[in-house]
Design a protein around this motif. Structure first.
Motif, PDB file in Angstrom:
ATOM      1  N   GLY A 124      35.306  52.811  47.883  1.00 34.33           N
ATOM      2  CA  GLY A 124      36.662  53.283  48.122  1.00 34.33           C
ATOM      3  C   GLY A 124      37.537  52.284  48.859  1.00 34.33           C
ATOM      4  O   GLY A 124      38.677  52.037  48.455  1.00 34.33           O
ATOM      5  N   PRO A 125      37.040  51.669  49.951  1.00 32.28           N
ATOM      6  CA  PRO A 125      37.880  50.695  50.651  1.00 32.28           C
ATOM      7  C   PRO A 125      38.264  49.495  49.780  1.00 32.28           C
ATOM      8  O   PRO A 125      39.376  48.980  49.896  1.00 32.28           O
ATOM      9  N   ILE A 126      37.368  49.045  48.910  1.00 34.58           N
ATOM     10  CA  ILE A 126      37.702  47.928  48.021  1.00 34.58           C
ATOM     11  C   ILE A 126      38.805  48.339  47.055  1.00 34.58           C
ATOM     12  O   ILE A 126      39.757  47.590  46.810  1.00 34.58           O
ATOM     13  N   THR A 127      38.691  49.531  46.502  1.00 34.67           N
ATOM     14  CA  THR A 127      39.712  50.011  45.571  1.00 34.67           C
ATOM     15  C   THR A 127      41.050  50.187  46.285  1.00 34.67           C
ATOM     16  O   THR A 127      42.094  49.831  45.742  1.00 34.67           O
ATOM     17  N   LEU A 128      41.038  50.698  47.495  1.00 35.98           N
ATOM     18  CA  LEU A 128      42.263  50.836  48.272  1.00 35.98           C
ATOM     19  C   LEU A 128      42.863  49.466  48.588  1.00 35.98           C
ATOM     20  O   LEU A 128      44.080  49.279  48.515  1.00 35.98           O
ATOM     21  N   PHE A 129      42.022  48.496  48.901  1.00 36.47           N
ATOM     22  CA  PHE A 129      42.490  47.140  49.177  1.00 36.47           C
ATOM     23  C   PHE A 129      43.162  46.538  47.938  1.00 36.47           C
ATOM     24  O   PHE A 129      44.213  45.899  48.038  1.00 36.47           O
ATOM     25  N   LEU A 130      42.575  46.763  46.762  1.00 33.56           N
ATOM     26  CA  LEU A 130      43.198  46.288  45.520  1.00 33.56           C
ATOM     27  C   LEU A 130      44.554  46.943  45.299  1.00 33.56           C
ATOM     28  O   LEU A 130      45.503  46.304  44.846  1.00 33.56           O
ATOM     29  N   GLN A 131      44.638  48.222  45.616  1.00 26.53           N
ATOM     30  CA  GLN A 131      45.907  48.930  45.477  1.00 26.53           C
ATOM     31  C   GLN A 131      46.955  48.316  46.415  1.00 26.53           C
ATOM     32  O   GLN A 131      48.110  48.118  46.008  1.00 26.53           O
ATOM     33  N   LYS A 132      46.568  48.007  47.628  1.00 25.83           N
ATOM     34  CA  LYS A 132      47.516  47.411  48.581  1.00 25.83           C
ATOM     35  C   LYS A 132      47.926  46.001  48.155  1.00 25.83           C
ATOM     36  O   LYS A 132      49.079  45.605  48.350  1.00 25.83           O
TER      37      LYS A 132
ATOM     38  N   LEU B 186      55.383  38.701  43.316  1.00 24.32           N
ATOM     39  CA  LEU B 186      54.384  37.676  43.061  1.00 24.32           C
ATOM     40  C   LEU B 186      53.468  38.142  41.934  1.00 24.32           C
ATOM     41  O   LEU B 186      53.269  39.342  41.750  1.00 24.32           O
ATOM     42  N   PRO B 187      52.898  37.217  41.187  1.00 24.35           N
ATOM     43  CA  PRO B 187      51.921  37.619  40.172  1.00 24.35           C
ATOM     44  C   PRO B 187      50.652  38.171  40.833  1.00 24.35           C
ATOM     45  O   PRO B 187      50.165  37.609  41.826  1.00 24.35           O
ATOM     46  N   PHE B 188      50.145  39.257  40.271  1.00 26.28           N
ATOM     47  CA  PHE B 188      49.031  39.986  40.886  1.00 26.28           C
ATOM     48  C   PHE B 188      47.747  39.169  40.941  1.00 26.28           C
ATOM     49  O   PHE B 188      47.128  39.047  41.997  1.00 26.28           O
ATOM     50  N   PHE B 189      47.313  38.604  39.816  1.00 29.85           N
ATOM     51  CA  PHE B 189      46.015  37.937  39.781  1.00 29.85           C
ATOM     52  C   PHE B 189      45.960  36.669  40.638  1.00 29.85           C
ATOM     53  O   PHE B 189      44.952  36.451  41.318  1.00 29.85           O
ATOM     54  N   PRO B 190      46.990  35.816  40.674  1.00 30.01           N
ATOM     55  CA  PRO B 190      46.919  34.696  41.616  1.00 30.01           C
ATOM     56  C   PRO B 190      46.875  35.151  43.079  1.00 30.01           C
ATOM     57  O   PRO B 190      46.148  34.561  43.892  1.00 30.01           O
ATOM     58  N   LEU B 191      47.614  36.205  43.411  1.00 30.13           N
ATOM     59  CA  LEU B 191      47.557  36.731  44.780  1.00 30.13           C
ATOM     60  C   LEU B 191      46.156  37.256  45.089  1.00 30.13           C
ATOM     61  O   LEU B 191      45.621  37.007  46.171  1.00 30.13           O
ATOM     62  N   LEU B 192      45.555  37.935  44.128  1.00 29.34           N
ATOM     63  CA  LEU B 192      44.196  38.444  44.304  1.00 29.34           C
ATOM     64  C   LEU B 192      43.210  37.284  44.466  1.00 29.34           C
ATOM     65  O   LEU B 192      42.321  37.330  45.323  1.00 29.34           O
ATOM     66  N   ALA B 193      43.378  36.232  43.671  1.00 28.88           N
ATOM     67  CA  ALA B 193      42.491  35.071  43.771  1.00 28.88           C
ATOM     68  C   ALA B 193      42.635  34.363  45.113  1.00 28.88           C
ATOM     69  O   ALA B 193      41.636  33.989  45.741  1.00 28.88           O
ATOM     70  N   TRP B 194      43.865  34.165  45.579  1.00 29.58           N
ATOM     71  CA  TRP B 194      44.075  33.517  46.874  1.00 29.58           C
ATOM     72  C   TRP B 194      43.558  34.382  48.017  1.00 29.58           C
ATOM     73  O   TRP B 194      43.049  33.867  49.014  1.00 29.58           O
ATOM     74  N   THR B 195      43.688  35.693  47.879  1.00 28.56           N
ATOM     75  CA  THR B 195      43.133  36.592  48.894  1.00 28.56           C
ATOM     76  C   THR B 195      41.617  36.448  48.948  1.00 28.56           C
ATOM     77  O   THR B 195      41.028  36.359  50.028  1.00 28.56           O
ATOM     78  N   GLY B 196      40.974  36.407  47.774  1.00 33.24           N
ATOM     79  CA  GLY B 196      39.525  36.215  47.724  1.00 33.24           C
ATOM     80  C   GLY B 196      39.096  34.880  48.299  1.00 33.24           C
ATOM     81  O   GLY B 196      38.087  34.784  49.014  1.00 33.24           O
ATOM     82  N   ALA B 197      39.865  33.826  48.003  1.00 32.82           N
ATOM     83  CA  ALA B 197      39.543  32.505  48.543  1.00 32.82           C
ATOM     84  C   ALA B 197      39.665  32.498  50.072  1.00 32.82           C
ATOM     85  O   ALA B 197      38.810  31.936  50.768  1.00 32.82           O
ATOM     86  N   PHE B 198      40.713  33.134  50.596  1.00 31.37           N
ATOM     87  CA  PHE B 198      40.888  33.195  52.046  1.00 31.37           C
ATOM     88  C   PHE B 198      39.764  33.993  52.702  1.00 31.37           C
ATOM     89  O   PHE B 198      39.231  33.588  53.739  1.00 31.37           O
ATOM     90  N   VAL B 199      39.397  35.121  52.112  1.00 34.52           N
ATOM     91  CA  VAL B 199      38.316  35.929  52.683  1.00 34.52           C
ATOM     92  C   VAL B 199      37.008  35.145  52.651  1.00 34.52           C
ATOM     93  O   VAL B 199      36.224  35.176  53.615  1.00 34.52           O
TER      94      VAL B 199
END
Length: 115
Positions: A53-61, A71-84
């Motif tokens: 659930g927290p992962i799904t909520l994080f994706l929603q945010k 911003l484009p969704f997938f590059p933001l998601l990729a940069w978020t993953g790289a930062f984490v």
């Protein structure tokens, strides 16, 4: 069965909250890939290998932030993953996990409730 049921349910929620960018098929494919990788390389017996659930909520945010900031969704998601990933690497290299014993039983119960 419990893993498949929760994966489908959370995938449907992710599909609705990300406007179809991520959904059930992506959640099932990721769950299968992680299961294969864990079977081949896993060394930890109590690893959570399904979406939560927290992962799904994080994706929603992240999707909401991408929409708000235009911003484009997938590059933001990729940069978020790289930062984490970078943050987790720095955390491990600095030895900060040695302080985990300071967490109380309450923190453990809260985490268990969400997972």
């Amino acid at each position: 069965f419990a893993t498949v049921a929760s994966t489908i349910a959370l995938g449907a929620l992710a599909e609705r909250s990300t406007h179809g960018r991520l959904g059930v098929s992506e959640y099932l494919a990721a769950n299968g890939a992680v299961g294969i990788a864990h079977a081949a390389f896993g060394c930890q017996p109590l690893l959570v290998m399904r979406p939560t659930g927290p992962i799904t909520l994080f994706l929603q945010k992240i999707e909401q932030a991408a929409t708000l900031l235009k911003l484009p969704f997938f590059p933001l998601l990729a940069w978020t993953g790289a930062f984490v990933g970078l943050y987790m690497t720095v955390t491990a290299l600095c030895g900060w996990p040695r302080h985990v014993f300071r967490l109380t039983g309450f923190a453990l119960d809260v985490f268990a409730c969400f997972v």
